[in-house]
Design a protein around this motif. Structure first.
Motif, PDB file in Angstrom:
ATOM      1  N   GLY A 121      10.499 -28.837 -10.833  1.00  0.00           N
ATOM      2  CA  GLY A 121      10.881 -29.994 -10.028  1.00  0.00           C
ATOM      3  C   GLY A 121      11.911 -29.644  -8.956  1.00  0.00           C
ATOM      4  N   GLU A 122      12.261 -30.628  -8.205  1.00  0.00           N
ATOM      5  CA  GLU A 122      13.133 -30.445  -7.051  1.00  0.00           C
ATOM      6  C   GLU A 122      14.478 -29.829  -7.419  1.00  0.00           C
ATOM      7  OE1 GLU A 122      15.048 -33.077  -3.444  1.00  0.00           O
ATOM      8  OE2 GLU A 122      13.284 -33.840  -4.493  1.00  0.00           O
ATOM      9  N   GLY A 123      14.838 -28.785  -6.685  1.00  0.00           N
ATOM     10  CA  GLY A 123      16.137 -28.148  -6.833  1.00  0.00           C
ATOM     11  C   GLY A 123      16.270 -27.163  -7.968  1.00  0.00           C
ATOM     12  N   CYS A 124      15.184 -27.001  -8.775  1.00  0.00           N
ATOM     13  CA  CYS A 124      15.297 -26.104  -9.934  1.00  0.00           C
ATOM     14  C   CYS A 124      13.976 -25.428 -10.299  1.00  0.00           C
ATOM     15  CB  CYS A 124      15.817 -26.886 -11.145  1.00  0.00           C
ATOM     16  SG  CYS A 124      14.717 -28.204 -11.708  1.00  0.00           S
ATOM     17  N   ASP A 125      13.006 -25.476  -9.435  1.00  0.00           N
ATOM     18  CA  ASP A 125      11.650 -25.054  -9.778  1.00  0.00           C
ATOM     19  C   ASP A 125      11.483 -23.532  -9.784  1.00  0.00           C
ATOM     20  OD1 ASP A 125       8.645 -24.565  -9.287  1.00  0.00           O
ATOM     21  OD2 ASP A 125       8.781 -26.698  -9.791  1.00  0.00           O
ATOM     22  N   SER A 126      11.227 -22.956 -10.956  1.00  0.00           N
ATOM     23  CA  SER A 126      11.073 -21.500 -11.096  1.00  0.00           C
ATOM     24  C   SER A 126       9.920 -20.966 -10.257  1.00  0.00           C
ATOM     25  CB  SER A 126      10.847 -21.119 -12.565  1.00  0.00           C
ATOM     26  OG  SER A 126      11.996 -21.388 -13.325  1.00  0.00           O
ATOM     27  N   HIS A 127       8.835 -21.717 -10.166  1.00  0.00           N
ATOM     28  CA  HIS A 127       7.689 -21.269  -9.370  1.00  0.00           C
ATOM     29  C   HIS A 127       8.060 -21.230  -7.896  1.00  0.00           C
ATOM     30  CE1 HIS A 127       3.446 -21.326  -7.887  1.00  0.00           C
ATOM     31  NE2 HIS A 127       3.307 -20.519  -8.927  1.00  0.00           N
ATOM     32  N   TYR A 128       8.686 -22.272  -7.407  1.00  0.00           N
ATOM     33  CA  TYR A 128       9.123 -22.327  -6.009  1.00  0.00           C
ATOM     34  C   TYR A 128      10.154 -21.230  -5.729  1.00  0.00           C
ATOM     35  CZ  TYR A 128      11.111 -24.067  -1.661  1.00  0.00           C
ATOM     36  OH  TYR A 128      11.568 -24.156  -0.372  1.00  0.00           O
ATOM     37  N   ARG A 129      11.013 -20.954  -6.702  1.00  0.00           N
ATOM     38  CA  ARG A 129      12.035 -19.910  -6.556  1.00  0.00           C
ATOM     39  C   ARG A 129      11.436 -18.506  -6.591  1.00  0.00           C
ATOM     40  NH1 ARG A 129      16.385 -20.359 -10.994  1.00  0.00           N
ATOM     41  NH2 ARG A 129      17.260 -18.647  -9.785  1.00  0.00           N
ATOM     42  N   MET A 130      10.158 -18.405  -6.924  1.00  0.00           N
ATOM     43  CA  MET A 130       9.460 -17.125  -7.038  1.00  0.00           C
ATOM     44  C   MET A 130      10.103 -16.228  -8.089  1.00  0.00           C
ATOM     45  SD  MET A 130       8.254 -16.410  -3.162  1.00  0.00           S
ATOM     46  CE  MET A 130       9.440 -17.376  -2.221  1.00  0.00           C
ATOM     47  N   ILE A 131      10.219 -16.780  -9.295  1.00  0.00           N
ATOM     48  CA  ILE A 131      10.730 -16.024 -10.434  1.00  0.00           C
ATOM     49  C   ILE A 131       9.555 -15.266 -11.053  1.00  0.00           C
ATOM     50  CG2 ILE A 131      11.817 -16.154 -12.702  1.00  0.00           C
ATOM     51  CD1 ILE A 131      13.734 -16.820 -10.364  1.00  0.00           C
ATOM     52  N   TYR A 132       9.718 -13.952 -11.149  1.00  0.00           N
ATOM     53  CA  TYR A 132       8.665 -13.074 -11.640  1.00  0.00           C
ATOM     54  C   TYR A 132       9.163 -12.222 -12.807  1.00  0.00           C
ATOM     55  CZ  TYR A 132       7.266 -13.378  -6.604  1.00  0.00           C
ATOM     56  OH  TYR A 132       6.957 -13.771  -5.337  1.00  0.00           O
ATOM     57  N   ILE A 133       8.198 -11.683 -13.530  1.00  0.00           N
ATOM     58  CA  ILE A 133       8.387 -10.503 -14.352  1.00  0.00           C
ATOM     59  C   ILE A 133       7.741  -9.396 -13.525  1.00  0.00           C
ATOM     60  CG2 ILE A 133       7.866  -9.343 -16.522  1.00  0.00           C
ATOM     61  CD1 ILE A 133       7.464 -12.175 -17.760  1.00  0.00           C
ATOM     62  N   HIS A 134       8.475  -8.323 -13.241  1.00  0.00           N
ATOM     63  CA  HIS A 134       7.927  -7.276 -12.368  1.00  0.00           C
ATOM     64  C   HIS A 134       8.590  -5.935 -12.626  1.00  0.00           C
ATOM     65  CE1 HIS A 134      11.431  -7.135  -9.609  1.00  0.00           C
ATOM     66  NE2 HIS A 134      11.480  -8.451  -9.723  1.00  0.00           N
ATOM     67  N   GLY A 135       7.971  -4.893 -12.070  1.00  0.00           N
ATOM     68  CA  GLY A 135       8.553  -3.565 -12.114  1.00  0.00           C
ATOM     69  C   GLY A 135       9.645  -3.438 -11.070  1.00  0.00           C
ATOM     70  N   THR A 136      10.389  -2.318 -11.149  1.00  0.00           N
ATOM     71  CA  THR A 136      11.508  -2.103 -10.234  1.00  0.00           C
ATOM     72  C   THR A 136      11.619  -0.634  -9.841  1.00  0.00           C
ATOM     73  OG1 THR A 136      13.905  -2.344  -9.943  1.00  0.00           O
ATOM     74  CG2 THR A 136      13.127  -1.841 -12.165  1.00  0.00           C
ATOM     75  N   ASN A 137      12.210  -0.405  -8.699  1.00  0.00           N
ATOM     76  CA  ASN A 137      12.513   0.958  -8.271  1.00  0.00           C
ATOM     77  C   ASN A 137      13.864   1.421  -8.821  1.00  0.00           C
ATOM     78  OD1 ASN A 137      13.574  -1.036  -6.417  1.00  0.00           O
ATOM     79  ND2 ASN A 137      14.253   0.650  -5.123  1.00  0.00           N
ATOM     80  N   HIS A 138      14.599   0.537  -9.478  1.00  0.00           N
ATOM     81  CA  HIS A 138      15.897   0.869 -10.073  1.00  0.00           C
ATOM     82  C   HIS A 138      15.782   0.896 -11.599  1.00  0.00           C
ATOM     83  CE1 HIS A 138      17.893  -0.754  -6.180  1.00  0.00           C
ATOM     84  NE2 HIS A 138      17.465   0.475  -6.040  1.00  0.00           N
ATOM     85  N   GLU A 139      14.922   1.757 -12.093  1.00  0.00           N
ATOM     86  CA  GLU A 139      14.647   1.796 -13.526  1.00  0.00           C
ATOM     87  C   GLU A 139      15.867   2.167 -14.361  1.00  0.00           C
ATOM     88  OE1 GLU A 139      11.029   4.271 -13.709  1.00  0.00           O
ATOM     89  OE2 GLU A 139      10.001   2.404 -14.266  1.00  0.00           O
TER      90      GLU A 139
ATOM     91  N   GLY B 264       0.807  -1.204   0.000  1.00  0.00           N
ATOM     92  CA  GLY B 264       0.000   0.000   0.000  1.00  0.00           C
ATOM     93  C   GLY B 264       0.849   1.266   0.000  1.00  0.00           C
ATOM     94  N   THR B 265       2.118   1.128  -0.419  1.00  0.00           N
ATOM     95  CA  THR B 265       3.073   2.226  -0.438  1.00  0.00           C
ATOM     96  C   THR B 265       3.758   2.270  -1.789  1.00  0.00           C
ATOM     97  OG1 THR B 265       3.502   1.856   1.911  1.00  0.00           O
ATOM     98  CG2 THR B 265       5.127   3.161   0.725  1.00  0.00           C
ATOM     99  N   LEU B 266       4.036   3.453  -2.266  1.00  0.00           N
ATOM    100  CA  LEU B 266       4.780   3.631  -3.510  1.00  0.00           C
ATOM    101  C   LEU B 266       6.273   3.642  -3.181  1.00  0.00           C
ATOM    102  CD1 LEU B 266       2.515   6.377  -5.070  1.00  0.00           C
ATOM    103  CD2 LEU B 266       2.341   3.891  -5.310  1.00  0.00           C
ATOM    104  N   TYR B 267       7.103   3.152  -4.100  1.00  0.00           N
ATOM    105  CA  TYR B 267       8.516   2.977  -3.757  1.00  0.00           C
ATOM    106  C   TYR B 267       9.200   4.276  -3.383  1.00  0.00           C
ATOM    107  CZ  TYR B 267      10.005   4.189  -8.590  1.00  0.00           C
ATOM    108  OH  TYR B 267      10.240   4.815  -9.777  1.00  0.00           O
ATOM    109  N   TRP B 268       8.807   5.411  -3.946  1.00  0.00           N
ATOM    110  CA  TRP B 268       9.463   6.676  -3.613  1.00  0.00           C
ATOM    111  C   TRP B 268       9.021   7.207  -2.258  1.00  0.00           C
ATOM    112  CZ3 TRP B 268       6.503   5.951  -8.018  1.00  0.00           C
ATOM    113  CH2 TRP B 268       5.208   6.481  -7.994  1.00  0.00           C
TER     114      TRP B 268
END
Length: 179
Positions: free
Chosen positions: A125-143, A92-96
């Motif tokens: 699968g075990e030891g390499c799962d992108s979903h478990y690793r929480m790999i996202y496409i997302h915005g950043t505060n370091h544009e 509920g907060t903006l990065y700036w």
């Protein structure tokens, strides 16, 4: 080069017996760009930032995983541009608006498109799962870092562009991440 990325996506779908989606994304780690394809035509290409570390599908490597993925979940509907997320929840907060020490950190902002790997033993699968690793496409505060390796494994975009992407692609969209 972009056409080769798309051909690789289609080839891998065939090898895995997965029907290609009308809209799909290809990410080039070497070029630090992502292309949105619609019906086999390149619609738009955005600069992105992938990992500062070498590409890797290994758990805890902090490398951007390669191979065929799908957008499993989209998060952030209705949140303002620049909203900060932790544990996939809006603060509920903006990065700036964050304290200076927090702004120095790499924050997840605006929207999240969470990826699920589709290649067992590579990015699923075990030891390499992108979903478990929480790999996202997302915005950043370091544009200012967009266009060069900067993330901890995710695919970072400008906030306005991740919002555009979020509105253009549905859950279930295929994503090819290659070198």
């Amino acid at each position: 080069m972009k056409d080769e990325d798309y051909k690789r996506l289609i080839q891998r779908c065939g090898e895995l017996a997965i029907k290609p989606t009308n809209e799909s994304l290809t990410v080039s780690i070497a070029r630090q760009e992502m292309t949105l394809w619609s019906g086999g035509n390149a619609e738009v290409t955005w600069a992105v930032s992938t990992s500062r570390r070498p590409p890797s599908c290994v758990q805890d490597s902090l490398g951007t995983p390669t191979g065929l993925h799908v957008i499993a979940t989209k998060l952030g509907d209705g949140e303002p541009l620049g909203t900060v997320f932790r544990y996939r929840q809006s603060l509920g907060t903006l990065y700036w608006e964050m304290p200076a020490a927090e702004q120095e950190k790499a924050l997840i902002t605006t929207r999240i498109l969470r990826l699920r790997g589709l290649e067992e033993g590579l990015n699923a699968g075990e030891g390499c799962d992108s979903h478990y690793r929480m790999i996202y496409i997302h915005g950043t505060n370091h544009e200012a870092a967009i266009g060069q390796p900067h993330s901890a494994g995710c695919i970072e975009m400008l906030n306005a562009e991740v919002l555009e992407l979020y509105e253009r692609v549905p859950e279930g969209t295929l994503v090819w991440i290659g070198f």
